[in-house]
Design a protein around this motif. Structure first.
Motif, short mmCIF file in Angstrom:
data_model
loop_
_atom_site.label_atom_id
_atom_site.label_comp_id
_atom_site.label_asym_id
_atom_site.label_seq_id
_atom_site.Cartn_x
_atom_site.Cartn_y
_atom_site.Cartn_z
N LEU A 83 34.94 -44.33 -1.99
CA LEU A 83 35.77 -43.15 -1.75
C LEU A 83 35.14 -41.91 -2.38
N GLU A 84 34.59 -42.09 -3.55
CA GLU A 84 33.95 -40.98 -4.26
C GLU A 84 32.80 -40.40 -3.45
N GLU A 85 31.95 -41.30 -2.92
CA GLU A 85 30.79 -40.85 -2.16
C GLU A 85 31.18 -40.23 -0.82
N LEU A 86 32.27 -40.71 -0.21
CA LEU A 86 32.70 -40.17 1.08
C LEU A 86 32.90 -38.66 1.00
N TYR A 87 33.51 -38.20 -0.10
CA TYR A 87 33.80 -36.78 -0.23
C TYR A 87 32.57 -35.97 -0.68
N LEU A 88 31.52 -36.68 -1.07
CA LEU A 88 30.29 -36.00 -1.48
C LEU A 88 29.28 -35.89 -0.35
N GLN A 89 29.45 -36.70 0.68
CA GLN A 89 28.44 -36.78 1.73
C GLN A 89 28.61 -35.68 2.78
N GLY A 90 27.53 -35.51 3.56
CA GLY A 90 27.46 -34.44 4.55
C GLY A 90 28.58 -34.36 5.55
N PRO A 91 28.98 -35.48 6.19
CA PRO A 91 30.02 -35.37 7.22
C PRO A 91 31.30 -34.72 6.73
N TYR A 92 31.81 -35.11 5.56
CA TYR A 92 33.06 -34.51 5.06
C TYR A 92 32.86 -33.04 4.72
N LEU A 93 31.74 -32.72 4.06
CA LEU A 93 31.48 -31.33 3.70
C LEU A 93 31.35 -30.46 4.95
N ARG A 94 30.71 -31.01 6.00
CA ARG A 94 30.57 -30.24 7.24
C ARG A 94 31.91 -30.09 7.96
N LEU A 95 32.79 -31.09 7.83
CA LEU A 95 34.12 -30.97 8.40
C LEU A 95 34.89 -29.81 7.76
N VAL A 96 34.87 -29.76 6.44
CA VAL A 96 35.59 -28.69 5.74
C VAL A 96 34.95 -27.34 6.05
N ALA A 97 33.62 -27.30 6.06
CA ALA A 97 32.92 -26.05 6.36
C ALA A 97 33.28 -25.55 7.76
N SER A 98 33.35 -26.48 8.72
CA SER A 98 33.71 -26.10 10.10
C SER A 98 35.11 -25.52 10.16
N ARG A 99 36.02 -26.14 9.42
CA ARG A 99 37.40 -25.65 9.46
C ARG A 99 37.52 -24.25 8.87
N THR A 100 36.80 -23.98 7.78
CA THR A 100 36.88 -22.64 7.19
C THR A 100 36.41 -21.58 8.19
N GLN A 101 35.35 -21.91 8.94
CA GLN A 101 34.82 -20.95 9.90
C GLN A 101 35.75 -20.76 11.09
#
Length: 426
Positions: A83-101
């Protein structure tokens, strides 16, 4: 223990693909620039105005396709990743980044819509026409316009949720375009600016800019869960969610937007009167690491005070929009100075993105199994109907196998008091 979401550096990508330094302009300067941009857009001839709108809609669609592609990658990574790594990896970070934009562009278009409507400007018809026509390009284009259309009270065609193969096909088609590759680079860059930190858990929580003023759910005792809903109140969805909670005899914490509470106090009071916990989620869901001092105060302090006044209650908890700003000193200080404890989550259902309720449930259960003590905080959004179906299933799930459900406030208070059994079943 895990503390998320993110630390963002001084740069952020704008909706048009350029870069700007964070916190380098005063709020008054930003307002002046926004006003000038609006005036320039309104002064455009009809053809140019349509082209500008199309560019913004294309941006939303591009970020949406990127988000859907990364949702597939995120789900595929769950089985073999902590679970810890899931939130650190690219897919999750790109999901959040996409939503902000996407949110940034949608907010601009909503502001434009409101302005045109107020002025009875005929260009509002062009804006509506462009949204409707753009939504017809593909099923994903329709879904990409979903939130924008809802905010403008426009009804679009209904489409079936695309399969993984259809999403991948559209992504591959879009990826051949140089313009789309620029959007990908924007998201990749922004996701690289996001970082997570692991910190020690603590039992005594209180308003503070440090670790004692931030809760993730990882600190909760075994089998103890809090269900939370963000971005409401919503006149359609919130009452249904509330009814389901009441039928299951469960309590939840609703992190509400001050702007929406002002517009729909009736629904907010309905939630309050049902015994649910009300918390603050800012005034208008801005990315708070990018705003000036006055706007930051409005989004946190004034928003909280307004909700308290409207609903005649004391607010004790706050959640940052997108979960971004946990380690930003001035943001955390403003939360603490408002006498609030910040609350994140350790299970992000990602229900804001169009998908089947079954996918949301499957993802959440898989992530819940990865928590150290089968405990934590579930994040939903009471703003779309797919959440209604998914949350019912997960309400049932967290009520089984010895799990207990309480509000964030009940759990934190009992942990602070050192009671033997936190959130006991009655």
């Amino acid at each position: 223990m895990l503390k998320w979401p993110f630390i963002l550096s001084l740069m952020v990508i704008t909706s048009c693909g350029g870069f700007k330094l964070w916190n380098t302009q005063s709020s008054s300067q930003k307002r002046e620039i926004a006003s000038l941009s609006m005036q320039q857009l309104l002064q455009e001839e009809t053809q140019s105005f349509s082209a500008e709108i199309d560019e913004k809609l294309l941006s939303i669609h591009s970020y949406y396709v990127i988000a859907q592609s990364n949702l597939i990658q995120f789900d595929e990574a769950i089985p073999g990743t902590s679970l810890e790594e899931l939130y650190l990896q690219g897919p999750y970070l790109r999901l959040v980044a996409s939503r902000t934009q996407m949110d940034e562009i949608q907010d601009e278009l909503k502001e434009l819509w409101d302005y045109l409507h107020k002025k009875k400007d005929p260009k509002i018809n062009i804006l509506e026409e462009r949204i409707r026509e753009f939504s017809m390009l593909s099923p994903l284009a329709t879904l990409a316009m979903e939130n924008l259309a809802a905010s403008l009270q426009l009804t679009l065609r209904e489409v079936a949720l695309p399969s993984k193969s259809e999403i991948r096909k559209e992504y591959e088609e879009q990826d051949r375009r140089k313009e789309f590759q620029i959007y990908e680079q924007n998201i990749e860059h922004l996701s690289h600016l996001m970082k997570l930190k692991i910190r020690s858990s603590t039992i005594q929580f209180a308003p503070h800019e440090g670790k004692t003023g931030n809760i993730t759910g990882q600190e909760f005792p075994a089998k103890v869960w809090a269900i939370t809903f963000d971005d409401g109140p919503d006149a359609t969805v919130s009452p249904i969610v509330l009814k389901n909670l009441q039928e299951k005899k469960l309590k939840a914490t609703f992190f509400q937007l001050g702007q929406k509470v002002e517009k729909d106090t009736k629904t907010a009071k309905l939630i309050r009167d049902a015994g649910m916990e009300i918390a603050s989620h800012s005034y208008s869901h801005k990315l708070l690491t990018t705003v000036g001092t006055l706007t930051l105060e409005k989004e946190i302090k004034q928003a909280t005070q307004n909700i308290e006044k409207k609903l005649d209650l004391d607010i004790k908890y706050f959640r940052l929009p997108y979960g971004i700003g946990i380690t930003t000193p001035n943001v955390r200080q403003q939360i603490a100075d408002t006498n609030l404890i910040h609350v994140v989550y350790n299970i992000d259902t990602l229900d804001w993105l169009a998908q089947s309720p079954d996918m949301i449930v499957k993802r959440a259960k898989a992530m819940m199994r990865k928590t150290p003590r089968d405990s934590g905080i579930l994040l939903f959004h009471d703003t779309n109907l797919r959440t209604v179906q998914a949350s019912i299933e997960l309400m049932n799930h967290v009520s089984q196998e010895g799990r207990r459900v309480c509000t964030v406030g009940e759990i934190v208070t009992q942990m602070n008091e050192g009671v033997e059994t936190v959130c006991p079943k009655f």
